[in-house]
Design a protein around this motif. Sequence first.
Motif, mmCIF file in Angstrom:
data_model
loop_
_atom_site.group_PDB
_atom_site.id
_atom_site.type_symbol
_atom_site.label_atom_id
_atom_site.label_comp_id
_atom_site.label_asym_id
_atom_site.label_seq_id
_atom_site.Cartn_x
_atom_site.Cartn_y
_atom_site.Cartn_z
ATOM 1 N N ILE A 50 0.718 -0.921 -0.292
ATOM 2 C CA ILE A 50 0.071 -0.021 -0.007
ATOM 3 C C ILE A 50 0.931 1.071 -0.356
ATOM 4 N N VAL A 51 0.345 2.189 -1.010
ATOM 5 C CA VAL A 51 1.575 3.336 -1.374
ATOM 6 C C VAL A 51 0.650 4.590 -1.313
ATOM 7 N N PRO A 52 0.863 5.852 -1.409
ATOM 8 C CA PRO A 52 0.875 6.659 -2.170
ATOM 9 C C PRO A 52 0.466 6.890 -3.903
ATOM 10 N N MET A 53 -0.191 7.604 -4.467
ATOM 11 C CA MET A 53 -0.095 7.136 -5.829
ATOM 12 C C MET A 53 0.833 8.086 -6.542
ATOM 13 N N ARG A 54 1.466 9.022 -5.983
ATOM 14 C CA ARG A 54 2.762 9.752 -6.187
ATOM 15 C C ARG A 54 3.827 8.557 -6.707
ATOM 16 N N LEU A 55 3.729 7.930 -5.403
ATOM 17 C CA LEU A 55 5.059 6.777 -5.857
ATOM 18 C C LEU A 55 4.851 5.390 -6.781
ATOM 19 N N PRO A 57 3.403 5.506 -10.142
ATOM 20 C CA PRO A 57 2.602 6.248 -11.555
ATOM 21 C C PRO A 57 1.849 5.080 -12.764
ATOM 22 N N THR A 58 2.144 3.822 -11.962
ATOM 23 C CA THR A 58 1.021 2.908 -12.884
ATOM 24 C C THR A 58 0.033 3.216 -12.022
ATOM 25 N N PHE A 59 -0.383 3.569 -11.342
ATOM 26 C CA PHE A 59 -1.847 4.011 -11.338
ATOM 27 C C PHE A 59 -2.723 5.558 -11.452
ATOM 28 N N SER A 60 -3.924 5.619 -11.525
ATOM 29 C CA SER A 60 -4.676 6.826 -11.726
ATOM 30 C C SER A 60 -5.446 7.097 -11.420
ATOM 31 N N THR A 83 -8.779 18.860 4.309
ATOM 32 C CA THR A 83 -8.253 17.564 2.934
ATOM 33 C C THR A 83 -7.751 16.740 2.355
ATOM 34 N N VAL A 84 -8.016 16.667 0.986
ATOM 35 C CA VAL A 84 -7.706 15.425 0.855
ATOM 36 C C VAL A 84 -6.709 15.541 -0.003
ATOM 37 N N ILE A 85 -4.920 15.133 0.032
ATOM 38 C CA ILE A 85 -4.292 15.716 -0.356
ATOM 39 C C ILE A 85 -3.481 14.051 -1.063
ATOM 40 N N GLU A 86 -3.635 13.314 -0.790
ATOM 41 C CA GLU A 86 -3.208 12.264 -1.582
ATOM 42 C C GLU A 86 -4.513 10.972 -1.531
ATOM 43 N N VAL A 87 -3.904 9.275 -2.393
ATOM 44 C CA VAL A 87 -4.925 8.784 -2.422
ATOM 45 C C VAL A 87 -3.696 7.728 -2.718
ATOM 46 N N TRP A 88 -4.481 6.465 -1.553
ATOM 47 C CA TRP A 88 -2.961 5.332 -1.128
ATOM 48 C C TRP A 88 -3.749 4.035 -1.698
ATOM 49 N N VAL A 89 -3.074 3.655 -2.841
ATOM 50 C CA VAL A 89 -3.296 2.151 -3.244
ATOM 51 C C VAL A 89 -2.719 1.186 -2.942
ATOM 52 N N ASN A 90 -4.143 -0.107 -3.384
ATOM 53 C CA ASN A 90 -3.308 -1.204 -2.735
ATOM 54 C C ASN A 90 -2.886 -1.952 -4.375
ATOM 55 N N ARG A 91 -1.134 -2.165 -4.304
ATOM 56 C CA ARG A 91 -0.695 -2.497 -5.119
ATOM 57 C C ARG A 91 -1.112 -4.293 -5.578
ATOM 58 N N SER A 92 -1.849 -4.736 -4.832
ATOM 59 C CA SER A 92 -2.046 -6.036 -4.861
ATOM 60 C C SER A 92 -3.128 -6.192 -5.547
ATOM 61 N N GLU A 93 -3.855 -5.313 -5.198
ATOM 62 C CA GLU A 93 -5.509 -5.271 -6.137
ATOM 63 C C GLU A 93 -5.988 -4.210 -6.476
ATOM 64 N N PRO A 94 -6.274 -3.277 -7.815
ATOM 65 C CA PRO A 94 -6.985 -2.326 -8.420
ATOM 66 C C PRO A 94 -7.672 -1.500 -7.787
ATOM 67 N N GLN A 95 -7.135 -1.429 -6.414
ATOM 68 C CA GLN A 95 -8.493 -0.097 -5.406
ATOM 69 C C GLN A 95 -7.315 1.196 -4.625
ATOM 70 N N SER A 97 -7.071 2.182 -1.296
ATOM 71 C CA SER A 97 -7.670 2.110 -0.166
ATOM 72 C C SER A 97 -7.548 2.458 1.194
ATOM 73 N N TYR A 98 -6.643 3.744 0.766
ATOM 74 C CA TYR A 98 -7.067 5.595 1.745
ATOM 75 C C TYR A 98 -6.690 6.591 0.814
ATOM 76 N N TYR A 99 -7.356 6.928 1.867
ATOM 77 C CA TYR A 99 -7.633 9.062 1.060
ATOM 78 C C TYR A 99 -6.691 9.513 2.666
ATOM 79 N N GLU A 100 -5.294 10.298 2.041
ATOM 80 C CA GLU A 100 -4.862 10.385 2.822
ATOM 81 C C GLU A 100 -5.396 12.354 3.030
ATOM 82 N N VAL A 101 -5.100 12.932 5.085
ATOM 83 C CA VAL A 101 -6.595 14.249 4.886
ATOM 84 C C VAL A 101 -5.085 15.127 5.377
ATOM 85 N N GLN A 102 -4.955 16.203 5.101
ATOM 86 C CA GLN A 102 -4.184 17.565 5.799
ATOM 87 C C GLN A 102 -5.548 18.221 6.294
#
Length: 105
Positions: A50-55, A57-60, A83-95, A97-102
């Motif tokens: 599980i990583v932030p989408m910015r790390l 680039p295969t996720f969008s 405010t939502v500042i980042e989207v965290w994705v699960n590399r094992s599943e196309p979805q 997982s979390y929103y990072e909120v400031q």
Amino acid sequence: MSEIKAEPADYYNGSPLIPTGNPMVDGVGPASWANRSDTPDMTFHGTAKIVPMRLDPTFSIAKGDPDPRGLPVIAADKVIAGTVIEVWVNRSEPQVSYYEVQLAG
């Protein structure tokens, strides 16, 4: 391992436990938890699952779907909590997982 501050509701195996102390701090009932390893889940290839989408680039965000980054997070009392500042994705599943909120303030 610490003492379990609860007793079985009945005398059969699998009977639910009833807290005998303060259920909000004794680790049973609403305050229960599972001891987990303090290491991140890894993919089959040995990278963080599980990583932030910015790390990665295969996720969008799918074309036509709203990008939540920059959107306000509104609490139940109708006050902006942040405010939502980042989207965290699960590399094992196309979805997502979390929103990072400031948080506001």
